[in-house]
Design an enzyme around this catalytic site. Sequence first.
Site, PDB file in Angstrom:
ATOM      1  N   ARG A  97       0.863  -1.174   0.000  1.00  0.00           N
ATOM      2  CA  ARG A  97       0.000   0.000   0.000  1.00  0.00           C
ATOM      3  C   ARG A  97       0.904   1.230   0.000  1.00  0.00           C
ATOM      4  O   ARG A  97       1.681   1.435   0.930  1.00  0.00           O
ATOM      5  CB  ARG A  97      -0.918  -0.018   1.212  1.00  0.00           C
ATOM      6  N   ASN A 173      -7.328   8.017   2.327  1.00  0.00           N
ATOM      7  CA  ASN A 173      -6.983   7.447   3.630  1.00  0.00           C
ATOM      8  C   ASN A 173      -7.805   8.089   4.749  1.00  0.00           C
ATOM      9  O   ASN A 173      -7.926   9.315   4.829  1.00  0.00           O
ATOM     10  CB  ASN A 173      -5.499   7.671   3.918  1.00  0.00           C
ATOM     11  N   GLU A 174      -8.397   7.247   5.606  1.00  0.00           N
ATOM     12  CA  GLU A 174      -9.104   7.687   6.817  1.00  0.00           C
ATOM     13  C   GLU A 174      -9.829   9.009   6.586  1.00  0.00           C
ATOM     14  O   GLU A 174      -9.520  10.028   7.221  1.00  0.00           O
ATOM     15  CB  GLU A 174      -8.110   7.786   7.967  1.00  0.00           C
ATOM     16  N   HIS A 241      -9.284   0.086   9.586  1.00  0.00           N
ATOM     17  CA  HIS A 241      -7.981   0.177  10.231  1.00  0.00           C
ATOM     18  C   HIS A 241      -8.136  -0.239  11.684  1.00  0.00           C
ATOM     19  O   HIS A 241      -8.953   0.339  12.411  1.00  0.00           O
ATOM     20  CB  HIS A 241      -7.422   1.591  10.116  1.00  0.00           C
ATOM     21  N   TYR A 243      -6.732  -0.501  15.214  1.00  0.00           N
ATOM     22  CA  TYR A 243      -5.806  -0.094  16.259  1.00  0.00           C
ATOM     23  C   TYR A 243      -6.495  -0.277  17.614  1.00  0.00           C
ATOM     24  O   TYR A 243      -7.045  -1.331  17.883  1.00  0.00           O
ATOM     25  CB  TYR A 243      -5.323   1.343  16.017  1.00  0.00           C
ATOM     26  N   GLU A 270      -5.037  -1.303   7.565  1.00  0.00           N
ATOM     27  CA  GLU A 270      -3.919  -0.966   8.444  1.00  0.00           C
ATOM     28  C   GLU A 270      -4.154  -1.649   9.777  1.00  0.00           C
ATOM     29  O   GLU A 270      -5.291  -1.816  10.220  1.00  0.00           O
ATOM     30  CB  GLU A 270      -3.809   0.541   8.704  1.00  0.00           C
ATOM     31  N   TRP A 299       0.847  -1.552   9.166  1.00  0.00           N
ATOM     32  CA  TRP A 299       1.424  -0.206   9.116  1.00  0.00           C
ATOM     33  C   TRP A 299       2.667  -0.215   9.999  1.00  0.00           C
ATOM     34  O   TRP A 299       2.593  -0.569  11.156  1.00  0.00           O
ATOM     35  CB  TRP A 299       0.430   0.840   9.617  1.00  0.00           C
TER      36      TRP A 299
END
Length: 552
Positions: A97, A173-174, A241, A243, A270, A299
């Site tokens: 990516r 992205n995001e 993503h 996290y 991610e 990531w």
Amino acid sequence: MRSRLAAMAALLLLPLVPLPVALAAPAHAAHTTPAHTVLAHTAPAYAATGLHVSGDDIVEAGGQPFVIRGTSHAHTWYPGETQSFAGIKSLGANAVRVVLSGGRWTANDTADVAEVVSLCKQNRLICVLENHDTTGYGEQDGAYTLDQAADYWISVKTALAGQEDHVIVNIGNEPIGNNAVTPGWAAATTAAIRKLRDNGFDHALMVDAPNWGQDWSFTMRDSARSVFDGDPDRNTIFSVHMYGVFDTAAEVISYMDAFRTAGLPLVVGEFGHDHSDGNPDEGTIMAQAVSRGIGYLGWSWSGNSGGVEYLDQVTDFDAARLTSWGERLFNGADGIAATAREAAVYGGGGDPDDITPPTTPGAPAASGVTATGATLSWAASTDDVGVTGYEVYRSPGTLLGRSATTSMTLTGLTPATAHEVHVRAADAAGNRSDPSPSVSFTTLPGGGDGGDCSVTATVQSQWSTGYVAQPVIVTNTGSAATTGWTVTFTLPAGHTITGSWNAEVTVDGQTVTASNLSYNGGLGPDESTSFGFQAGRPSGQTSVPSGYTCAT
């Protein structure tokens, strides 16, 4: 979600100030604030010209399944680190990516994007190209809209035309932070998709979730179907993503289940092994992605700054200098090296119609039985395409771990206890063999646990210089709820802990102490939780930790 929101809001008080590339790359926004029920696969509603969606899978033009396994590379901030593409490939990835910008940072123009695509192709990697300009829109100064991101892709279209076999376009992205914006995520995402389709983009399109990619509000989860149906090509992939929002197995599994039930394609665009907003359960993220055929992208390769340097997978963009996170992602259990398959367009892939399971493995034999462990070995299976690994179960069906070879060492077993285990083989298409004949053995007396809890550990994978122990299962065996637990065990001489998850781990000499974190210390009677760790050892050694005990 209130507590997570409070934590993320506090972090947002710290501004993200991009630094010149010569000094340091800006920290990724999500990292300063804070991702088969078998369904019938339907053909796409367009003439497939390359990578495309089929049901909840990503497939290539010839119908071969393609499961993304790779990492992100911050090309826009480090345009000179072009050797990274070869490095990423050398560690087994099948995709990368690539971070690009249309103007929020130094813009990557058409010639640069064409060079990136060429580097991906030279190194036999599928290119997931993402526009980073949209990061945190509505919450972070300077962020671009998804409409502006679509304009950027249109501006570099000549570099992407005809590359549908090799490129997935990650629109932005995001694209939205934690604040509501107008238009909302679903409307803005659908409009960007349609704008690209109207301008001749036939590529598979990837869309990120709001809430800095983590979708804690479930906006993407709950509106994904309408966004997918709004794509005239029905060729949209959803990216979450993972996290701190995904710090428990239950949260990871529930989110993946929702997309499986909806029959929509999901990737973990991610994730990391640690984060300022919580400790992601990367073990579950990777294991569940592998078992479900879901793609993932860690990531990130190198160059993180702003307090998240621990997310670097290699030091100074050098593939020979893996960090503990890089070792975990590439070489650990359910990692890239063991599970990635090169795209068919580059000569890899496999038969999309492979429904033949491997032959049944031989009955395992138990050796080296101790009070808390045993080594199992068995005769290999065969397969029409190729066996990718083995799964060891406690009969009748509790998974103890996976091995890429025909042996596995179990640790942390209960002393003086009878154990019955069997093995199944797996191939790259996800087919599983019939269970092998089982073997029974009884651990020796001695060892043990205390304080109304027990611990069972499994060495899930091993290589010449290290191993991953996962899951290490802690169970409350008492009649009252616990408020915390501590596990101790002994490392063999010369071994070192290189990473851990879901526990606070300290080392004193060769004695390791693992204690609960804030979210997994409370266990009701008979309830369990788990943690894991990765260790290094001198090359050629085969010994593993022993003497696991547990106390509350």
